[in-house]
Design a protein around this motif. Structure first.
Motif, PDB file in Angstrom:
ATOM      1  N   TRP A   1       4.596   5.818   7.418  1.00 52.09           N
ATOM      2  CA  TRP A   1       3.404   5.047   7.783  1.00 52.09           C
ATOM      3  C   TRP A   1       2.340   5.140   6.684  1.00 52.09           C
ATOM      4  O   TRP A   1       1.712   4.148   6.315  1.00 52.09           O
ATOM      5  CB  TRP A   1       2.842   5.570   9.113  1.00 52.09           C
ATOM      6  CG  TRP A   1       1.688   4.744   9.601  1.00 52.09           C
ATOM      7  CD1 TRP A   1       1.741   3.598  10.328  1.00 52.09           C
ATOM      8  CD2 TRP A   1       0.298   5.003   9.355  1.00 52.09           C
ATOM      9  NE1 TRP A   1       0.483   3.113  10.554  1.00 52.09           N
ATOM     10  CE2 TRP A   1      -0.421   3.964   9.966  1.00 52.09           C
ATOM     11  CE3 TRP A   1      -0.385   6.011   8.703  1.00 52.09           C
ATOM     12  CZ2 TRP A   1      -1.808   3.906   9.952  1.00 52.09           C
ATOM     13  CZ3 TRP A   1      -1.771   5.945   8.668  1.00 52.09           C
ATOM     14  CH2 TRP A   1      -2.466   4.903   9.284  1.00 52.09           C
ATOM     15  N   LEU A   2       2.139   6.334   6.125  1.00 51.64           N
ATOM     16  CA  LEU A   2       1.138   6.515   5.075  1.00 51.64           C
ATOM     17  C   LEU A   2       1.515   5.764   3.802  1.00 51.64           C
ATOM     18  O   LEU A   2       0.647   5.212   3.112  1.00 51.64           O
ATOM     19  CB  LEU A   2       0.958   8.007   4.775  1.00 51.64           C
ATOM     20  CG  LEU A   2       0.259   8.820   5.877  1.00 51.64           C
ATOM     21  CD1 LEU A   2       0.414  10.316   5.612  1.00 51.64           C
ATOM     22  CD2 LEU A   2      -1.219   8.454   5.966  1.00 51.64           C
ATOM     23  N   VAL A   3       2.805   5.730   3.493  1.00 47.15           N
ATOM     24  CA  VAL A   3       3.263   4.973   2.324  1.00 47.15           C
ATOM     25  C   VAL A   3       2.968   3.497   2.509  1.00 47.15           C
ATOM     26  O   VAL A   3       2.563   2.795   1.566  1.00 47.15           O
ATOM     27  CB  VAL A   3       4.766   5.218   2.070  1.00 47.15           C
ATOM     28  CG1 VAL A   3       5.317   4.221   1.047  1.00 47.15           C
ATOM     29  CG2 VAL A   3       5.006   6.649   1.594  1.00 47.15           C
ATOM     30  N   LYS A   4       3.144   2.995   3.739  1.00 43.13           N
ATOM     31  CA  LYS A   4       2.831   1.586   4.021  1.00 43.13           C
ATOM     32  C   LYS A   4       1.345   1.294   3.837  1.00 43.13           C
ATOM     33  O   LYS A   4       0.954   0.158   3.565  1.00 43.13           O
ATOM     34  CB  LYS A   4       3.252   1.225   5.447  1.00 43.13           C
ATOM     35  CG  LYS A   4       4.763   1.082   5.620  1.00 43.13           C
ATOM     36  CD  LYS A   4       5.102   0.669   7.045  1.00 43.13           C
ATOM     37  CE  LYS A   4       6.621   0.507   7.228  1.00 43.13           C
ATOM     38  NZ  LYS A   4       6.969   0.112   8.609  1.00 43.13           N
ATOM     39  N   GLN A   5       0.519   2.343   4.000  1.00 49.98           N
ATOM     40  CA  GLN A   5      -0.930   2.186   3.801  1.00 49.98           C
ATOM     41  C   GLN A   5      -1.320   2.354   2.328  1.00 49.98           C
ATOM     42  O   GLN A   5      -2.493   2.479   2.004  1.00 49.98           O
ATOM     43  CB  GLN A   5      -1.690   3.215   4.649  1.00 49.98           C
ATOM     44  CG  GLN A   5      -1.366   3.185   6.132  1.00 49.98           C
ATOM     45  CD  GLN A   5      -1.561   1.796   6.717  1.00 49.98           C
ATOM     46  OE1 GLN A   5      -2.612   1.195   6.557  1.00 49.98           O
ATOM     47  NE2 GLN A   5      -0.540   1.289   7.399  1.00 49.98           N
ATOM     48  N   ASP A   6      -0.290   2.394   1.452  1.00 47.33           N
ATOM     49  CA  ASP A   6      -0.483   2.461  -0.001  1.00 47.33           C
ATOM     50  C   ASP A   6      -0.939   3.836  -0.479  1.00 47.33           C
ATOM     51  O   ASP A   6      -1.702   3.944  -1.435  1.00 47.33           O
ATOM     52  CB  ASP A   6      -1.475   1.394  -0.469  1.00 47.33           C
ATOM     53  CG  ASP A   6      -1.239   1.007  -1.930  1.00 47.33           C
ATOM     54  OD1 ASP A   6      -0.098   1.142  -2.390  1.00 47.33           O
ATOM     55  OD2 ASP A   6      -2.201   0.595  -2.605  1.00 47.33           O
ATOM     56  N   TYR A   7      -0.466   4.896   0.180  1.00 46.02           N
ATOM     57  CA  TYR A   7      -0.704   6.252  -0.291  1.00 46.02           C
ATOM     58  C   TYR A   7       0.599   6.826  -0.856  1.00 46.02           C
ATOM     59  O   TYR A   7       1.693   6.471  -0.407  1.00 46.02           O
ATOM     60  CB  TYR A   7      -1.184   7.162   0.836  1.00 46.02           C
ATOM     61  CG  TYR A   7      -2.527   6.772   1.428  1.00 46.02           C
ATOM     62  CD1 TYR A   7      -3.703   6.926   0.688  1.00 46.02           C
ATOM     63  CD2 TYR A   7      -2.632   6.272   2.727  1.00 46.02           C
ATOM     64  CE1 TYR A   7      -4.931   6.583   1.235  1.00 46.02           C
ATOM     65  CE2 TYR A   7      -3.853   5.917   3.281  1.00 46.02           C
ATOM     66  CZ  TYR A   7      -5.001   6.076   2.521  1.00 46.02           C
ATOM     67  OH  TYR A   7      -6.216   5.739   3.055  1.00 46.02           O
TER      68      TYR A   7
END
Length: 456
Positions: free
Chosen positions: A22-28
């Motif tokens: 989920w965090l990767v999808k938020q560009d982290y």
């Protein structure tokens, strides 16, 4: 855009997997680990902007042990992940320095808000720290750095003339800080809130200089498809800095003289007279009086721009200022990288021993080049010699070329040596004083004074 990095520390594999996705999808960027020991290893190599930390972590699964580990994440915000039953511990974690806490089961929208706020806060704190560092740099006349008598004289003169409207002519060798002085005069003047407009008189082709300064009207010449505001108008109310004014063409000198005398001008091709209120600060590394004698610079313009003359010295004539200049440049470089920058004593001595024909500009560029190859932040003599192996502190002339006078005092031998070196330098450059001064490592004005002193 650089992605922000998050270190996720949680012992539940399923949660780590879902939260990471989920965090990767938020560009982290995410580094996920399952224990405090792994977190300690990760934080040493993974420069995280934020840590998401579960309270109950192996090997002890004791929230108190996790709280004790908080100082190890210093320098980045920590968001505590907790169950509802651990609310009091989470509040204690905040007292101990955690940024916030969020309870399981985690609401993705809530997590997004908390993470974004924490990272934004950290970014703002870093920017504020950089601004404070910049604000600690010398301001006002102190921007002209140095402890030498000549530097102190320049600063005192700046402080006295800046609040007035007197025209200023800054003279001295290239790279000695003439533009720094000119900007400082403007910043300390009553015109500081108005523009400081810089014009390099030698960098603009002669045929374009008039239209750049005065502007032009539509149709004034081929290609003039619309009106253009000139630099004189842009400087209205403020300061016009004419850099290397000695290189201004004679035809342009006549037109500039009229502007200085009357405060008016016509745009190229225009019939409407423009009125301006400007302060003129000029700079040159040339001997303008010699150019007047040669006929390449107008005498009436010279006296119009001279007003007060601020003369800068070659760095070789104020080498005692080298250490403080180095410290100022290191402070500026420090705002561009995280590693503290320092110079070893032998490195400082190396900088102090050079003659610096390119003056302060060369000193600054050399330091920046050496700093770029010192990731550890400690600049040593070995680092310098890696880039500049052929530079040493040898005298300007070979020792065997100079034969000491017999039965002469030290002062007489020094005088004789200076005369020989000056004559040799002038001979090497066909009596070109500017080039001879560069060879000797002194300013042109300094060379002229020595020629007059020795009656050469």
């Amino acid at each position: 855009m650089t992605q922000n990095k998050i270190l996720l520390v949680d012992d539940e594999p399923a949660f780590r997997e879902l939260a990471s996705r989920w965090l990767v999808k938020q560009d982290y960027q995410v580094e996920a680990v399952g224990s405090l020991d792994e977190a300690r290893l990760a934080i040493a190599s993974y420069d995280a902007d934020l840590v998401l930390l579960d309270l109950s972590m192996p090997p002890h699964f004791d929230p108190q042990e996790t709280l004790k580990a908080l100082p190890e994440f210093e320098g980045r915000p920590v968001i505590i992940i907790t169950g509802h039953a651990d609310r009091d511990l989470a509040l204690k974690a905040i007292e101990l320095g955690a940024w916030d806490f969020i309870a399981k089961p985690i609401d993705p929208d809530m997590l997004a808000v908390v993470v974004r706020r924490a990272i934004t806060k950290t970014k703002l704190e870093r920017e504020l720290s950089q601004l404070k560092s910049v604000n600690q740099q010398p301001k006002g006349a102190a921007a002209y750095i140095g402890h030498s008598p000549s530097a102190q004289k320049v600063r005192a003169l700046i402080e006295r003339i800046a609040p007035t409207d007197v025209r200023v002519l800054v003279t001295g060798p290239s790279g000695t800080g003439k533009e720094v002085i000119s900007r400082t005069v403007h910043e300390l003047s009553l015109r500081a809130a108005k523009p400081f407009v810089s014009v390099h008189c030698g960098a603009i082709p002669a045929e374009l200089l008039e239209s750049e300064l005065f502007g032009y009207v539509k149709g004034a010449f081929t290609g003039a498809e619309k009106d253009k505001v000139g630099l004189l108008s842009l400087a209205d109310g403020g300061t016009l800095f004419l850099d290397e004014i000695g290189e201004m063409p004679l035809a342009m000198q006549v037109k500039l003289l009229r502007v200085l005398q009357e405060g008016t001008f016509f745009p190229v091709g225009g019939r409407e007279q423009k009125h301006i209120d400007i302060r003129v600060v000029s700079a040159t590394n040339a001997d303008l009086m010699e150019k007047v004698r040669e006929g390449s610079f107008r005498e009436d313009l010279y006296y119009r721009i001279k007003g007060v003359n601020i003369e800068t010295q070659a760095l070789s004539e104020r080498l005692e200022d080298v250490p403080v200049l180095l410290q100022s440049f290191l402070s500026s470089l420090q705002t561009q990288q995280d590693t503290p920058l320092t110079l070893s004593p032998d490195a400082v001595q190396w900088f102090r021993d050079q003659t610096w024909p390119g003056n302060v500009r060369e000193l600054k560029n050399t330091l920046e080049s050496v700093a770029s190859i010192c990731p550890a932040g400690r600049i040593s003599l070995d680092d310098i010699q890696l880039l500049y192996p052929s530079i040493n502190t040898a005298p300007l002339s070979a020792p065997d070329a100079i034969t000491p006078l017999s039965n002469a005092t030290l002062d007489e031998q020094v005088k004789d040596l200076e005369i020989r070196l000056i004559r040799q330098a002038l001979n090497d450059h066909n009596d070109n004083r500017t080039q001879a001064a560069k060879q000797l490592g002194i300013s042109r004005q300094g060379l002229i004074k020595k020629i007059e002193r020795y009656g050469l």
